[in-house]
Design an enzyme around this catalytic site. Structure first.
Site, mmCIF file in Angstrom:
data_model
loop_
_atom_site.group_PDB
_atom_site.id
_atom_site.type_symbol
_atom_site.label_atom_id
_atom_site.label_comp_id
_atom_site.label_asym_id
_atom_site.label_seq_id
_atom_site.Cartn_x
_atom_site.Cartn_y
_atom_site.Cartn_z
ATOM 1 C CE LYS A 16 20.094 58.006 28.307
ATOM 2 N NZ LYS A 16 19.056 58.655 27.527
ATOM 3 C CG ASP A 55 18.639 61.849 26.114
ATOM 4 O OD1 ASP A 55 18.831 61.380 24.975
ATOM 5 O OD2 ASP A 55 18.819 61.191 27.162
HETATM 6 P P1 NDP Z 1 16.242 54.758 33.776
HETATM 7 O O1 NDP Z 1 16.482 53.328 34.079
HETATM 8 O O2 NDP Z 1 17.248 55.789 34.164
HETATM 9 O O3 NDP Z 1 14.851 55.230 34.472
HETATM 10 C C1 NDP Z 1 13.718 54.439 34.378
HETATM 11 C C2 NDP Z 1 12.479 55.198 34.860
HETATM 12 O O4 NDP Z 1 11.332 54.424 34.494
HETATM 13 C C3 NDP Z 1 12.405 55.402 36.361
HETATM 14 O O5 NDP Z 1 11.763 56.635 36.626
HETATM 15 C C4 NDP Z 1 11.528 54.219 36.832
HETATM 16 O O6 NDP Z 1 10.809 54.494 38.000
HETATM 17 C C5 NDP Z 1 10.565 54.137 35.669
HETATM 18 N N1 NDP Z 1 9.951 52.812 35.477
HETATM 19 C C6 NDP Z 1 10.566 51.662 35.135
HETATM 20 N N2 NDP Z 1 9.663 50.677 34.972
HETATM 21 C C7 NDP Z 1 8.438 51.234 35.202
HETATM 22 C C8 NDP Z 1 7.097 50.726 35.205
HETATM 23 N N3 NDP Z 1 6.837 49.446 34.914
HETATM 24 N N4 NDP Z 1 6.093 51.578 35.483
HETATM 25 C C9 NDP Z 1 6.342 52.881 35.760
HETATM 26 N N5 NDP Z 1 7.599 53.420 35.797
HETATM 27 C C10 NDP Z 1 8.632 52.604 35.507
HETATM 28 O O7 NDP Z 1 15.934 54.812 32.209
HETATM 29 P P2 NDP Z 1 16.098 56.070 31.221
HETATM 30 O O8 NDP Z 1 15.513 57.239 31.912
HETATM 31 O O9 NDP Z 1 17.466 56.177 30.710
HETATM 32 O O10 NDP Z 1 15.180 55.610 29.961
HETATM 33 C C11 NDP Z 1 13.771 55.610 30.055
HETATM 34 C C12 NDP Z 1 13.162 55.301 28.673
HETATM 35 O O11 NDP Z 1 13.403 56.353 27.762
HETATM 36 C C13 NDP Z 1 13.680 54.029 28.009
HETATM 37 O O12 NDP Z 1 12.582 53.367 27.412
HETATM 38 C C14 NDP Z 1 14.618 54.542 26.942
HETATM 39 O O13 NDP Z 1 14.733 53.663 25.843
HETATM 40 C C15 NDP Z 1 13.881 55.825 26.538
HETATM 41 N N6 NDP Z 1 14.756 56.820 25.899
HETATM 42 C C16 NDP Z 1 14.531 57.169 24.596
HETATM 43 C C17 NDP Z 1 15.295 58.129 23.990
HETATM 44 C C18 NDP Z 1 15.016 58.528 22.585
HETATM 45 O O14 NDP Z 1 15.881 59.166 21.983
HETATM 46 N N7 NDP Z 1 13.864 58.221 22.017
HETATM 47 C C19 NDP Z 1 16.400 58.789 24.696
HETATM 48 C C20 NDP Z 1 16.516 58.395 26.068
HETATM 49 C C21 NDP Z 1 15.737 57.431 26.625
HETATM 50 P P3 NDP Z 1 11.408 54.203 39.500
HETATM 51 O O15 NDP Z 1 12.344 55.356 39.809
HETATM 52 O O16 NDP Z 1 10.199 54.226 40.372
HETATM 53 O O17 NDP Z 1 12.111 52.881 39.437
#
Ligand code: NDP
Length: 273
Positions: A68, A105
């Site tokens: 994104k 979103d």
């Molecule tokens: P990104 O990859 O851009 O960001 C991931 C985020 O999750 C970062 O802040 C990362 O932290 C954090 N993270 C990853 N693994 C862990 C963990 N084990 N413990 C704690 N924090 C963690 O992903 P998106 O933001 O695009 O998506 C995030 C979620 O939202 C996904 O599950 C996606 O499917 C869901 N989503 C659902 C939507 C809906 O319509 N229902 C729409 C958009 C997204 P760090 O920066 O420290 O690595």
């Protein structure tokens, strides 16, 4: 008869996506002729895959994790809400040839909370977990609902603080690491991390959930996520997954592409886990 217009969702991984089913339902209900598929593209293949899709006549893409933010630099024009978010979840082909990046979103999230679940955000203390693309998209529409405060927590605290600084003007927002989270309980906790995709739970302290706390996981799937179970076990007022947001953000993308907003209630009711 002209060939159906082509759309897709692009992410990595992507096999879990319900977007192809949702958009097929929207197309059927509105009588629109289109095909919507899922494309798996690793980060290093993102640019070439997007170019090939639109060069081949594609009309629109949804963009999901982890692309994104990376997709921003590939797009010549952005909607105001995508520019503010610094993240794109929808790309629309335009007759000029210039691709437009948008972000649906946040509006989808707020719509699910308010219209489908009957939850008001105004006056609540909000804890937003994660600082990735989804969290970015949520922040401006969330702040527009006038919460008392928004605390952003991320594993990498610096990323949460950077996001809080970016959104400081529209409302009371601050960034932190998980180890600094402490009671009192929040009014709304939103899990916008990717942890649930791996059946993991962010490291959350006790005392953050009270009897009035609403907990919302952006992830969706057939099983309750560890976060949803964690919240329920602590007596949250409501603890739910993000299927409603998924359908609502899809409807906003459909509106951008096709000029009409499909009815979401029927699709939401039939969204099989
Ligand atoms: P990104 O990859 O851009 O960001 C991931 C985020 O999750 C970062 O802040 C990362 O932290 C954090 N993270 C990853 N693994 C862990 C963990 N084990 N413990 C704690 N924090 C963690 O992903 P998106 O933001 O695009 O998506 C995030 C979620 O939202 C996904 O599950 C996606 O499917 C869901 N989503 C659902 C939507 C809906 O319509 N229902 C729409 C958009 C997204 P760090 O920066 O420290 O690595």
């Amino acid at each position: 008869m002209p060939a159906p217009d082509r759309y897709a969702v692009i992410g990595h991984p992507i096999a879990h996506s319900r977007s192809p089913w949702i958009h097929a339902e929207f197309a059927r209900a509105t009588g629109q002729s289109l095909i919507y598929t899922a494309i798996d593209a690793a980060p290093e293949a993102l640019s070439d895959t997007i170019r090939a899709f639109f060069d081949g006549g594609g009309r629109g893409l949804n963009v999901t994790a982890p692309h994104k933010e990376a997709v921003l630099e590939l797009l010549p024009s952005l909607s105001e809400r995508a520019r503010i978010a610094g993240a794109v979840n929808t790309i629309a082909w335009q007759p000029s040839g210039a691709l437009l990046g948008d972000n649906t979103d946040g509006v989808g999230f707020v719509r699910d909370l308010r219209h489908n679940l009957g939850i008001e955000i105004e006056g609540r203390r909000v804890l937003l977990l994660g600082a990735g693309g989804a969290a970015r998209g949520l922040l401006a529409p969330l702040l527009a609902e006038q919460p008392l405060e928004v605390v952003i927590a991320n594993r990498g605290a610096a990323r949460a603080c950077e996001l809080a600084t970016r959104f400081a003007a529209p409302g009371p927002v601050r960034g932190t690491g998980y180890n600094e989270l402490a009671p009192p309980a929040f009014g709304l906790i939103v899990n916008a991390t990717a942890a649930s995709m791996h059946q993991l739970l962010p490291p959350l302290a006790e005392g953050l959930v009270g009897p009035g706390t609403v907990c919302y996981d952006l992830a969706y799937g057939s099983q309750d996520s560890p976060f949803v179970r964690w919240a329920r076990e602590r007596g949250a007022a409501l603890s739910c997954m993000g299927g409603g947001m998924l359908v609502e953000q899809a409807a906003e993308s459909f509106l951008l592409w096709r000029g009409m907003r499909p009815d979401t209630a029927a699709v939401l009711a039939r969204l099989s886990p």
